[in-house]
Enzyme design. Structure first.
Site, PDB file in Angstrom:
ATOM      1  N   ASP A 107     -15.715  -3.341  -5.013  1.00 40.89           N
ATOM      2  CA  ASP A 107     -15.762  -4.614  -4.285  1.00 40.89           C
ATOM      3  C   ASP A 107     -17.151  -5.216  -4.463  1.00 40.89           C
ATOM      4  O   ASP A 107     -18.146  -4.489  -4.573  1.00 40.89           O
ATOM      5  CB  ASP A 107     -15.466  -4.427  -2.791  1.00 40.89           C
ATOM      6  CG  ASP A 107     -15.025  -5.721  -2.134  1.00 40.89           C
ATOM      7  OD1 ASP A 107     -13.817  -5.881  -1.852  1.00 40.89           O
ATOM      8  OD2 ASP A 107     -15.895  -6.606  -1.903  1.00 40.89           O
ATOM      9  N   CYS A 118      -2.781 -14.192  -3.510  1.00 35.11           N
ATOM     10  CA  CYS A 118      -2.524 -14.659  -2.135  1.00 35.11           C
ATOM     11  C   CYS A 118      -2.827 -16.148  -2.001  1.00 35.11           C
ATOM     12  O   CYS A 118      -2.958 -16.654  -0.897  1.00 35.11           O
ATOM     13  CB  CYS A 118      -3.322 -13.831  -1.129  1.00 35.11           C
ATOM     14  SG  CYS A 118      -5.102 -13.922  -1.368  1.00 35.11           S
ATOM     15  N   ARG A 148       0.844  -1.204   0.000  1.00 36.75           N
ATOM     16  CA  ARG A 148       0.000   0.000   0.000  1.00 36.75           C
ATOM     17  C   ARG A 148       0.873   1.245   0.000  1.00 36.75           C
ATOM     18  O   ARG A 148       0.590   2.228  -0.674  1.00 36.75           O
ATOM     19  CB  ARG A 148      -0.885   0.029   1.257  1.00 36.75           C
ATOM     20  CG  ARG A 148      -1.984  -1.000   1.247  1.00 36.75           C
ATOM     21  CD  ARG A 148      -2.859  -0.808   2.496  1.00 36.75           C
ATOM     22  NE  ARG A 148      -3.727  -1.937   2.652  1.00 36.75           N
ATOM     23  CZ  ARG A 148      -3.800  -2.708   3.731  1.00 36.75           C
ATOM     24  NH1 ARG A 148      -3.061  -2.451   4.790  1.00 36.75           N
ATOM     25  NH2 ARG A 148      -4.616  -3.733   3.767  1.00 36.75           N
ATOM     26  N   PHE A 165     -11.223  -5.103  -5.836  1.00 34.17           N
ATOM     27  CA  PHE A 165     -11.196  -5.978  -4.654  1.00 34.17           C
ATOM     28  C   PHE A 165     -10.734  -5.136  -3.448  1.00 34.17           C
ATOM     29  O   PHE A 165      -9.829  -5.519  -2.710  1.00 34.17           O
ATOM     30  CB  PHE A 165     -10.250  -7.173  -4.863  1.00 34.17           C
ATOM     31  CG  PHE A 165     -10.504  -7.956  -6.114  1.00 34.17           C
ATOM     32  CD1 PHE A 165     -11.432  -8.984  -6.138  1.00 34.17           C
ATOM     33  CD2 PHE A 165      -9.815  -7.664  -7.298  1.00 34.17           C
ATOM     34  CE1 PHE A 165     -11.667  -9.718  -7.301  1.00 34.17           C
ATOM     35  CE2 PHE A 165     -10.049  -8.387  -8.463  1.00 34.17           C
ATOM     36  CZ  PHE A 165     -10.969  -9.416  -8.461  1.00 34.17           C
ATOM     37  N   ASP A 206      -6.214  -7.037  -6.319  1.00 34.55           N
ATOM     38  CA  ASP A 206      -5.884  -7.814  -5.111  1.00 34.55           C
ATOM     39  C   ASP A 206      -7.029  -8.764  -4.778  1.00 34.55           C
ATOM     40  O   ASP A 206      -7.721  -8.594  -3.763  1.00 34.55           O
ATOM     41  CB  ASP A 206      -5.601  -6.851  -3.942  1.00 34.55           C
ATOM     42  CG  ASP A 206      -5.168  -7.599  -2.687  1.00 34.55           C
ATOM     43  OD1 ASP A 206      -4.647  -8.722  -2.813  1.00 34.55           O
ATOM     44  OD2 ASP A 206      -5.355  -7.053  -1.579  1.00 34.55           O
TER      45      ASP A 206
END
Ligand code: SAH
Length: 389
Positions: free
Chosen positions: A246, A333, A208, A224, A293
């Site tokens: 989102d 991730c 970030r 996201f 992300d």
């Protein structure tokens, strides 16, 4: 800790434990003595009955998670481990006067397989990923209270991480929600009761910051977005405009609250409750920076092929949409998708788009999500910063 049983390995199967890898697979076990129940502590020995370590027993592919090598775990086992983990966060400068939220224990990376502890400005959240840690939760909570000065509440949240449902509950104190934390001087509301995982994605802290460093004057799309972490950093850095997307209405509402908390001009930001793929469909040349992300597309190896298709499509879309000379921050991730596989997938997206793409940075997880050198499986967050001509 009470040791309830003994596990003797087959000949030649002790090598990984000798190298401090914490997992003993079912196929490596020769004999099991003492009839331990799931979650009990057992001693592990090699075929010559030399002690290799002590860990939690749980029927399954990974049958034992070793938490202590050689020495039997004593009364102050968790307190010592947690003190060590805390010191690591201090030495690595994760905890500063500008950051009061951090991961205190990152499972295998801190020698405590099955245990996650996140600390949010005085409140610790414990998450168990093994029955052994679940059984030990009160001892863990006691150790946190003893070692980490300033923790006034402890919440146990393992409802969705164990084979059987367990109640989420406070093990110490209680705290008014939502709670405010500070990360690199930015403020965020965190709601561990209602929020995803333990409430906040601490693992993107340094990424970030990098987005912030590149956002001055830019039009930024944060897909996201969850609670708007990247959006706050981009606006703080002087982005001209930020759009956050989102699929979850709750997440988008929290993004709005976090922007307000940091005092940004509402005219510089818009949020959208939308599926990222749908949102990107009719876009082109609108954004200088796009952040991708997504949640883990693959949680198990069986889902990996489908996940690769998802990453391929998402990145191809973003490369198609981004302005010339724009920048894409793309992440995965999924633990079962390793760095090389993720990279190759993004290469395939670039080829499909037909645009020239340079890699500016390879990104990873921060210092409070450490990876034991003997347990490379612990590296799960991978990111690339792409420059698209
Ligand atoms: N970048 C965030 C963390 C992202 S977590 C941060 O820095 O905090 C992943 C988010 O993706 C979740 O909030 C989830 O609601 C959202 N999500 C899942 N599938 C989605 C989709 N298809 N389109 C848009 N958002 C999605």
């Amino acid at each position: 800790m009470n040791i309830q049983g003994k596990v003797i390995l087959k000949k030649g199967r002790e090598a990984s434990a000798r190298r401090f890898h914490p997992w003993i697979f079912s196929g490596a076990i020769h004999t099991l003595e003492g009839n331990p129940a799931d979650g009990d502590w057992v001693e592990v020995q090699d075929a010559g009955q030399h002690t290799l370590g002590y860990g939690h027993y749980q029927k399954g592919t990974i049958t034992i998670r070793l938490l202590s090598f050689l020495n039997p775990p004593g009364e102050s086992f968790y307190a010592e481990k947690i003190a060590k983990a805390f010191n690591q966060r201090v030495v690595s400068k994760v905890i500063t006067e500008f950051t009061n939220c951090f991961r205190l224990v990152h499972g295998e990376g801190d020698g405590l397989p099955g245990l996650i502890i996140d600390v949010y400005n005085g409140v610790a959240i414990i998450q168990a990923h093994s029955i052994g840690v679940h059984k030990d939760r009160q001892t863990v909570a006691g150790a946190i209270k003893e070692v980490i000065k300033g923790v006034h509440s402890i919440y146990y949240k393992s409802q969705n991480t164990l084979p059987e449902k367990s109640a989420n509950e406070y093990l110490l104190g209680m705290s008014v929600l939502p709670h405010v934390v500070m990360e690199h001087g930015n403020r965020f509301y965190v709601d561990w009761e209602e929020g995803q995982k333990t409430g906040f994605f601490l693992d993107q802290r340094e990424n970030r910051k990098l987005v912030g460093e590149m956002s001055r004057g830019a039009k930024v799309l944060n897909t996201f977005c969850y609670t708007g972490g990247f959006s706050v950093y981009a606006l703080k850095a002087g982005a001209e405009l930020v759009h956050s997307v989102d699929a979850s209405e709750k997440a988008v509402a929290m993004t709005g609250k976090n922007l307000e908390l940091n005092g940004f001009d509402p005219l510089q930001h818009r949020s959208f409750v939308a599926d990222t793929f749908d949102f990107l469909k009719d876009k082109k040349d609108e954004y200088d920076i796009i952040i991708l992300d997504p949640p883990a597309f693959a949680k198990h190896k069986d889902a990996r092929h489908q996940a690769m298709k998802g990453y391929q499509r998402l990145n191809a879309e973003a490369i198609r949409v981004i302005k010339p000379n724009g920048i894409i921050f793309t992440f995965s991730c999924s633990q079962v998708v390793d760095r090389q596989l993720f990279y190759d997938t993004v290469v395939s997206s670039a080829i499909q788009s037909g645009r020239a793409v340079n890699v500016l940075h390879h990104l990873s997880q921060p210092a409070d999500h450490p990876v034991s050198i003997y347990h490379p499986e612990g590296e799960y967050l991978k990111g690339l910063v792409l420059y698209v001509n």
